[in-house]
Design a protein around this motif. Structure first.
Motif, short mmCIF file in Angstrom:
data_model
loop_
_atom_site.label_atom_id
_atom_site.label_comp_id
_atom_site.label_asym_id
_atom_site.label_seq_id
_atom_site.Cartn_x
_atom_site.Cartn_y
_atom_site.Cartn_z
N MET A 1 -18.03 43.62 20.70
CA MET A 1 -17.91 42.46 21.29
C MET A 1 -17.12 41.69 21.69
O MET A 1 -15.58 42.34 21.03
CB MET A 1 -17.58 41.77 19.51
N LEU A 2 -16.59 40.96 22.70
CA LEU A 2 -15.50 40.76 23.56
C LEU A 2 -15.09 39.68 23.01
O LEU A 2 -15.94 38.78 23.25
CB LEU A 2 -15.63 41.03 24.85
N SER A 3 -13.72 39.21 23.26
CA SER A 3 -13.16 37.60 23.20
C SER A 3 -12.67 37.18 24.35
O SER A 3 -11.66 38.16 25.11
CB SER A 3 -12.20 37.14 22.50
N LEU A 4 -12.56 36.13 25.03
CA LEU A 4 -12.58 35.57 26.32
C LEU A 4 -10.58 35.18 26.42
O LEU A 4 -10.35 36.16 26.75
CB LEU A 4 -12.77 34.20 26.90
N PHE A 5 -10.74 35.16 24.93
CA PHE A 5 -9.36 35.15 24.49
C PHE A 5 -7.91 36.47 24.42
O PHE A 5 -6.95 36.53 24.50
CB PHE A 5 -9.02 34.50 23.44
N THR A 6 -8.45 37.20 23.39
CA THR A 6 -7.73 38.27 23.98
C THR A 6 -8.13 39.66 24.81
O THR A 6 -7.17 40.86 25.07
CB THR A 6 -8.11 39.37 22.82
N ASP A 7 -9.18 39.52 25.29
CA ASP A 7 -9.69 40.84 26.33
C ASP A 7 -9.83 40.71 28.03
O ASP A 7 -10.30 41.23 28.17
CB ASP A 7 -11.41 41.14 25.77
N PHE B 1 -8.55 35.16 31.29
CA PHE B 1 -10.23 34.10 31.37
C PHE B 1 -10.88 35.09 32.25
O PHE B 1 -11.46 34.88 32.56
CB PHE B 1 -10.49 32.58 31.11
N PRO C 1 -9.57 44.91 27.90
CA PRO C 1 -9.78 45.08 26.75
C PRO C 1 -8.16 45.46 25.92
O PRO C 1 -8.13 46.28 26.30
CB PRO C 1 -10.93 45.99 27.17
N HIS D 1 -10.78 48.31 21.98
CA HIS D 1 -12.03 47.92 22.79
C HIS D 1 -13.02 49.40 23.14
O HIS D 1 -13.40 49.38 23.40
CB HIS D 1 -12.52 46.67 23.02
#
Length: 60
Positions: free
Chosen positions: A14-20, A24, A29, A33
């Motif tokens: 589960m990746l996030s555009l905000f943190t990984d 953007f 990562p 992760h």
């Protein structure tokens, strides 16, 4: 998924555009992760190698 002949990868992340992703777009990562991403990509590469003969043009 197997019924429609889809090779699945069991490991997911589960990746996030905000943190990984930096700005953007650049994949960076979080350290937590990295192991999961490596495991997932190992499975993708394994499937790629296993299915390689099926992608070869006919008669080659």
């Amino acid at each position: 998924m197997a019924e429609v002949q889809v090779a699945t990868v069991r490991n997911t992340v589960m990746l996030s555009l905000f943190t990984d992703f930096k700005d953007f777009s650049i994949f960076t990562p979080a350290a937590l992760h990295e192991g999961a991403v490596d495991a997932m990509l190992d499975q993708v590469v394994a499937w790629s190698e296993a299915l390689k003969p099926l992608r070869a043009p006919a008669g080659v």
